[in-house]
Design a protein around this motif. Structure first.
Motif: not given
Length: 299
Positions: A77-82, A108-113
């Protein structure tokens, strides 16, 4: 059967509402045409920046810059910026709720956002559902500009370069065949040479092998070139996504107001029928009472 005065009041109220929805339909229709013209004018630029990026990526070795990586850990799972492009105003059907449903799904598919939201109503909806918003850009969706897109880029790009996030994604809506809006979720960073670039709706891997691609030498270094190219690429991509979303929003609002006008007209037709029947029954009763009174006097 409803009272005649009640029916008259309801019809008057619906006619007043119909004036409002009809006016809003005309306004949204005009805004949609303006947004569509802006989008048509910007699309050549939109496709050219993607084509330019395709040419650059074809001449870069893998992992020569921080902007290009291969995804070797699919299960992690990745840390993502949306970057979430929504709307500033309501009365656009389920447009805003559709954005919310997809945001919750992808988060819900990433570690943190880290969420960067364009649109006042979208920001309010996300916060009310417990979704944190790091930075909002309100009043930007209705009038997209390159400057406003650059402001968004300047917030998300440093997070990626510093390693605070692993990926940068953008969520926006696009008109499907010019009629129905589709929600699009695309990865902006990192660029992946074999799957991230689309040009005029065509996947990079689908471009013909016989097409001529010249060799490009990047000076002083690929990293220095990408430091200049990537901010402009992201700015252009975000700008055109803002135009797409604005066009989709106005189209959804226009359709919602058209449906409201149609429903109001249907309700008026039904109430007018009820009113005519009630009025006819009242007239019949009055005539019957007059005849009965005249008959009683003769006796």
């Amino acid at each position: 059967m409803a009272d005649i005065h009640e029916l008259v009041d309801r019809m008057r109220s619906i006619r007043d509402t119909l004036k409002i929805t009809n006016a809003m339909y005309l306004i949204s229709s005009n805004n949609f045409q303006k947004s569509k013209r802006k989008l048509e004018n910007a699309e050549p630029y939109y496709y050219n920046i993607q084509y330019a990026m395709l040419r650059i990526l074809r001449n870069l070795e893998e992992d020569v810059t921080v902007y290009i990586k291969k995804n070797n850990d699919e299960g992690k799972k990745k840390k993502r910026a949306f970057v979430i492009i929504g709307c500033d105003k309501g009365m656009a059907g389920d447009y805003n709720h559709e954005v919310l449903r997809n945001v919750e799904k992808f988060m819900g598919e990433c570690e943190s956002s880290r969420n960067f939201v364009l649109g006042e109503l979208t920001r309010h909806t996300l916060v009310s559902h417990g979704i944190p918003v790091e930075k909002d850009f309100i009043k930007n969706v209705a009038s997209p500009t390159q400057h406003r897109a650059r402001l968004v880029m300047s917030k998300v790009l440093p997070l990626y370069k510093s390693g605070e996030v692993d990926e940068v994604w953008i969520l926006y809506t696009m008109l499907d065949n010019g009629v129905a809006p589709d929600l699009i979720m695309e990865k902006l960073l990192p660029l992946e040479r074999d799957e991230s670039v689309w040009v005029n709706g065509m996947h990079m891997s689908d471009w013909g092998a016989g097409m001529h691609y010249e060799s490009v030498e990047m000076l002083p270094s690929p990293e220095a070139v990408m430091d200049v190219v990537i901010p402009n690429y992201l700015t252009g991509y975000i700008y055109c996504s803002m135009l797409q979303s604005n066009c989709s929003e106005e189209n959804s609002r226009m359709k919602a107001m058209k449906n409201a006008c149609d429903n109001a007209n249907d309700m008026l037709t039904e109430l007018e029928g009820s009113y005519n029947r009630a009025r006819q029954a009242q007239i019949t009763q009055e005539i019957t009472e007059i005849i009965a009174g005249a008959t009683a006097q003769k006796k």
